[in-house]
Design a protein around this motif. Structure first.
Motif: not given
Length: 501
Positions: A313-328, A482-492
């Protein structure tokens, strides 16, 4: 079982320390120090010792930038190449039967991290679950995840996937020795977070790891990290050039340069590649056709991985840590476009309300690295073995005020029961302590049931491609299909870019 702090291992007697609730052994060697002629070589057996080896203090962290081995507000663990060690934590209460074993692999982008971090100490988890907890160090960065095989000579073979080989060696040590600590070598669960979660998926795809673990938990894996042989070769050439060597002089430079000089050359090259190829992380396992025959995500999808039960699994807001403290991460529209292309970015953006505003772009960037490929693994593994999917949504008030949400690595706090520590209480004030206790119970009860039986609690159904049932870990928890189905399909169909094309 295990009344004494002196334990006879296959390599000699080790002496740990007794605490109020747990016994601990620290920095036990599972392989010979990879120094001198063993630099850039696969892990070799430990030399047996006579007498008793004191194992009450942490030794070295793996070679890395000093900041990555921070273990306190003003304290850092010393780093060295001699860091192939692991730690064992066992409840003090006696047990009449062997205990399940959990083996934790730390994260840090395959560049940083240490098993000595207080967050990973594991005493609360070991006591609550009546389990044996093992945590390990492995070679990082230049010494663990760059393939210098191009520069092998008749006198020295530069081997690939050294960090992954280290993890296999640590699991082999567990199989041989953990019974002496009261653990069950026939019931081992390997779990990890971030790069450590990717390591778990890599172990699933590694033939040499077969039979060394029986369940797997992957928390926030960047699941499609892997370097092709061509990309690995191109990256190694750039690292050697940054070291000031040529292909003809590379072998000598790699064997005689100081560890810090090699580390700096690789770190600088990696940073340059991260800027040039947004979304490509060059410090990663290499598909060498031998030790790692396929990229983990492909091996899992094609049924070529070890078919053991998996929680992922993953966390809902994975990117916020990197946006604030890392540039990767590609957490801006320009960077995401560079990573996925114009057409894919347009399709993906339509599923993130508010895009290209910063909040939506940061979420999309985090999903690109972590959630997108994890969904592929969920579907692929579920065809061949029991698979359980989750998303972590809980956000204490302090994290809300900081704009972090349920960010990357925040799930480690409930998994290890760190909310009851002074630091854990601080981040849940004001408010949120009751909610954190609830999600701690959810994580630990499910993780421990899985480690004991190969399945989480009955309230968590398996994931299938038809239902895509996902446990939303929050206060309260809930199931979504199937949470966030539209996003899942867009990323395929979106994959990370390459270095050589």
């Amino acid at each position: 079982m295990v009344a004494s702090t002196d334990i006879q291992t296959a390599d000699g007697v080790v002496r740990g320390r007794r605490g109020r609730r747990v016994l601990r052994w620290r920095s036990l060697p599972y392989a010979a120090p990879p120094v001198g002629d063993l630099r850039f070589r696969a892990p070799q057996p430990v030399t047996r010792w006579a007498g008793v080896r004191e194992s009450t203090e942490f030794g070295f962290a793996a070679m890395q930038h000093r900041a990555g081995a921070r273990v306190g507000p003003r304290s850092y663990q010393p780093t060295a190449e001699d860091a192939l060690t692991l730690n064992v934590t066992v409840p003090t209460t006696p047990s009449s039967t062997p205990r399940p074993v959990l083996v934790f692999i730390h994260g840090g982008g395959y560049l940083t991290g240490t098993s000595a971090l207080a967050l990973y100490s594991g005493g609360r988890l070991a006591v609550r679950g009546d389990v044996v907890l093992v945590s390990l160090n492995y070679r990082l960065g230049a010494f663990g995840y760059v393939d210098f095989g191009e520069f092998s000579t008749p006198d020295h073979d530069f081997e690939s996937n050294l960090g992954l080989r280290d993890q296999v060696a640590a699991l082999a040590w567990v199989r041989t020795n953990i019974a002496a600590f009261g653990g069950d070598p026939d019931n081992v669960t390997v779990f990890g977070e971030s790069a450590g979660a990717h390591a778990v998926l890599s172990l699933l795809a590694t033939p040499a790891a077969k039979g060394l673990f029986h369940q797997a938990i992957s928390q926030s894996p960047p699941a499609d990290w892997a370097m092709t042989a061509a990309d690995a070769r191109a990256f190694a050439l750039r690292c050697v050039d940054k070291l000031g060597a040529t292909p003809d002089t590379a072998a000598k430079a790699l064997l005689t340069a100081s560890a810090n000089d090699i580390r700096r050359a690789v770190d600088r090259t990696s940073n340059r590649v991260l800027r040039e190829r947004r979304g490509l992380f060059p410090i990663a396992p290499v598909v060498d056709g031998d030790f790692l025959p396929q990229a983990p995500i492909d091996a899992i999808a094609e049924g070529n991985a070890h078919r053991v039960p998996l929680i992922i699994g993953t966390n809902r807001d994975e990117g916020t840590l990197f946006a604030k403290f890392a540039d990767s991460l590609p957490t801006t529209p320009d960077r995401l476009r560079a990573a996925v292309g114009d057409d894919a970015e347009s399709r993906i953006a339509a599923t993130y309300p508010g895009y290209p505003a910063a909040k939506a772009a940061v979420r999309a960037g985090g999903d690109f690295v972590f959630w997108r490929p994890s969904v592929t693994v969920m579907a692929g593994h579920s065809r061949y073995a029991p698979t359980y999917a989750y998303r972590y949504d809980f956000t204490p008030r302090a994290a809300q005020l900081a704009g972090l949400g349920s960010t990357h690595a925040s799930d480690l706090i409930p998994v290890f029961g760190f909310g009851e520590s002074p630091a854990g209480r601080a981040i849940t004030a004001p408010g949120g302590r009751r909610g954190l206790r609830a999600v701690t119970d959810q994580f630990q009860d499910n993780w421990l049931a899985f480690a004991r039986t190969g399945a989480p609690l009955p309230s968590w159904p398996a994931y299938t491609e038809d239902s895509r049932t996902t446990m939303i870990i929050d206060s309260p928890a809930r199931l979504e299909h199937d949470p966030d189905k539209a996003k899942r399909l867009a990323w395929q169909g979106v994959r990370v870019p390459t270095l050589t094309t």
